[in-house]
Design a protein around this motif. Sequence first.
Motif, mmCIF file in Angstrom:
data_model
loop_
_atom_site.group_PDB
_atom_site.id
_atom_site.type_symbol
_atom_site.label_atom_id
_atom_site.label_comp_id
_atom_site.label_asym_id
_atom_site.label_seq_id
_atom_site.Cartn_x
_atom_site.Cartn_y
_atom_site.Cartn_z
ATOM 1 N N GLY A 196 1.668 10.431 -17.023
ATOM 2 C CA GLY A 196 0.791 9.048 -16.980
ATOM 3 C C GLY A 196 1.939 8.131 -17.182
ATOM 4 O O GLY A 196 1.995 6.937 -16.857
ATOM 5 N N MET A 197 2.835 8.001 -18.377
ATOM 6 C CA MET A 197 3.906 7.061 -18.341
ATOM 7 C C MET A 197 4.797 6.709 -17.592
ATOM 8 O O MET A 197 5.401 5.976 -17.293
ATOM 9 C CB MET A 197 4.697 7.384 -19.891
ATOM 10 N N PHE A 198 5.220 8.061 -16.795
ATOM 11 C CA PHE A 198 5.975 7.894 -15.664
ATOM 12 C C PHE A 198 5.341 7.261 -14.614
ATOM 13 O O PHE A 198 6.182 6.372 -13.986
ATOM 14 C CB PHE A 198 6.474 9.360 -15.291
ATOM 15 N N ARG A 199 4.104 7.342 -14.576
ATOM 16 C CA ARG A 199 3.478 7.144 -13.206
ATOM 17 C C ARG A 199 3.314 5.156 -13.593
ATOM 18 O O ARG A 199 3.455 4.358 -12.683
ATOM 19 C CB ARG A 199 1.995 7.197 -13.289
ATOM 20 N N LEU A 200 3.260 4.962 -14.790
ATOM 21 C CA LEU A 200 3.123 3.499 -15.324
ATOM 22 C C LEU A 200 4.419 2.977 -14.902
ATOM 23 O O LEU A 200 4.597 1.742 -14.511
ATOM 24 C CB LEU A 200 2.614 3.564 -16.872
ATOM 25 N N VAL A 201 5.540 3.412 -15.249
ATOM 26 C CA VAL A 201 7.080 3.071 -14.990
ATOM 27 C C VAL A 201 7.048 2.637 -13.301
ATOM 28 O O VAL A 201 7.584 1.516 -13.035
ATOM 29 C CB VAL A 201 7.913 3.752 -15.511
ATOM 30 N N LEU A 202 6.543 3.652 -12.501
ATOM 31 C CA LEU A 202 6.701 3.746 -11.166
ATOM 32 C C LEU A 202 5.990 2.317 -10.730
ATOM 33 O O LEU A 202 6.210 1.765 -9.788
ATOM 34 C CB LEU A 202 6.450 4.902 -10.451
ATOM 35 N N VAL B 36 0.896 -1.112 -0.028
ATOM 36 C CA VAL B 36 0.116 -0.097 0.041
ATOM 37 C C VAL B 36 0.941 1.343 0.079
ATOM 38 O O VAL B 36 0.562 2.125 -0.637
ATOM 39 C CB VAL B 36 -0.929 -0.208 1.134
ATOM 40 N N THR B 37 1.854 1.323 0.937
ATOM 41 C CA THR B 37 2.892 2.214 1.004
ATOM 42 C C THR B 37 3.436 2.659 -0.469
ATOM 43 O O THR B 37 3.481 3.730 -0.835
ATOM 44 C CB THR B 37 3.891 2.143 1.926
ATOM 45 N N GLY C 248 1.668 7.386 -6.353
ATOM 46 C CA GLY C 248 0.963 8.591 -6.704
ATOM 47 C C GLY C 248 1.189 9.866 -6.154
ATOM 48 O O GLY C 248 1.003 10.888 -6.951
ATOM 49 N N ILE C 249 1.797 9.947 -5.214
ATOM 50 C CA ILE C 249 2.422 11.250 -4.494
ATOM 51 C C ILE C 249 3.577 11.694 -5.322
ATOM 52 O O ILE C 249 3.670 12.845 -5.571
ATOM 53 C CB ILE C 249 2.743 10.787 -3.039
ATOM 54 N N LEU C 250 4.480 10.701 -5.781
ATOM 55 C CA LEU C 250 5.480 11.108 -6.464
ATOM 56 C C LEU C 250 4.874 11.618 -7.932
ATOM 57 O O LEU C 250 5.606 12.585 -8.476
ATOM 58 C CB LEU C 250 6.678 9.969 -6.734
ATOM 59 N N PHE D 240 -5.471 7.927 -1.502
ATOM 60 C CA PHE D 240 -6.317 6.681 -1.978
ATOM 61 C C PHE D 240 -6.102 6.326 -3.256
ATOM 62 O O PHE D 240 -5.940 7.334 -4.119
ATOM 63 C CB PHE D 240 -7.838 6.708 -1.313
ATOM 64 N N ASP D 241 -6.044 5.176 -3.423
ATOM 65 C CA ASP D 241 -5.670 4.355 -4.969
ATOM 66 C C ASP D 241 -6.611 3.135 -4.838
ATOM 67 O O ASP D 241 -6.346 2.314 -3.827
ATOM 68 C CB ASP D 241 -4.288 4.470 -4.977
#
Length: 462
Positions: A45-51, A23-24, A30-32, A147-148
């Motif tokens: 969005g691509m960066f988030r996908l990689v993360l 969860v963390t 999402g925070i980053l 929340f996610d």
Amino acid sequence: MSGRIREHASTIVVSALSSLFAVTLILFTGILTAAIDPAVIEGSGMFRLVLIMVAAIFILIALYVGAIVTANTFSTIIAGRTRTIALLRLIGATSARVRARVAGEGLVMGLLGAVLGFGIAEALCAAAVAWGPELGWLPAGRDYPLFDPLTLIAVAIVALTTWAAAWSGSRRVGRVSPIAATGAAVELPAERSRRRPARTVWAMILLIIGAALLAIGIALGLVTPLALFIAFFGGLFSFTGIALGAHLIMPPLLRLSGRALGSGPSGRLAAANAVRFPERSARSTIGLVIGVTLVTMFAVALASYETMTLQAFENDPSLREELAGTLAVTTAVFTGLVGFSAVIAAVGLVNTLSLSVLQRTRELGLLRALGFTGAQVRRMVLAESAQMTLTALVFGLVLGVFYGWTAAVTLLGSQSGMMAPTIPWPIIGGVAVFGIALALIAAAAPARRAIRVSPVAALAAQ
């Protein structure tokens, strides 16, 4: 009831740690992403996908380690409930029904731990969002998500993984016969443990396939970085083979480490216990072997990767210096993430040793009746913890160095050629210190419990 809670303490802690980790990572992803300036990085969005992909890898690692620790814990619990299970079978309960009941306990405890981990993760992320801008960790004026929907999926996966591990760990229920109601805790002796052809054959098959894929990956690594994928599956197959064959691999290693720890009565008994019941000793050590292997593998892989990369930019000192700083931070972050899995494995070792002492009341009482002092019993428990930790450390370090070197060579061998592994000695030293501390912590409570055993009461225990 208190006995059941004590039995399942490790299950709750492990599932809570797994949920907290998952969860963390999801929430901080999402925070980053929200912290990134869109003007600097377009299409975050691509960066988030990689993360998310990177986070998923470490979440799977934590779940894998947690599942093995939970399965081993339930195997130990079943060994201690032999008399109760046999009585249930005697009055007509089927093995499937008893096993479903045990697995149900795993689901309840796993869900409890997963929800607890979710709550702690939410609190940590809320604190980071509240104080981060003030401390300069996060940009101010951003809308940070707390929340996610993926977090609920993570909680469900942790609970289901715990249930599956409990079901796997309870497979011994079917082998408990009603006649066993006259006994107490029962572990398979060395002779019966070795006579498990199906498990041994599968372990050998996986080891051979894994070794072949590793060899192919190393050879192809001198040609293409895509060899890393071949080596990855080689490592996965080979280590799974080691885990399946732990009942044959770990006892001889434990015997060697037991001899290194001394030849007194307590040390000899501790070393004999590891060989007398191979499954129990294998359950206690294999989880920690996984944790040490993972930490060492990532540390050696990243250190070797750093060495190879910096050698490729020897002619550009400024770029080389910039890369060195970036790689150092990356190594620290990744080692910390994998170290979380080592903590989960350590919890398993502590709990398995504690359950083992609880289930050996009659054995400890007999030793006291034969003249063993409380100090000698304490030294025996400490020696068992020390030899298991020492074996797991050495074996895990050897495996981790090899797997880490293989990963680096298959990824960069086509550019840098075959090189010796780079050993990050500070991290290796930290792992060794962690192991010594773990041996003392793991033995503290069981040793106190062992010396409080009254010989008369212990010999009357069932």
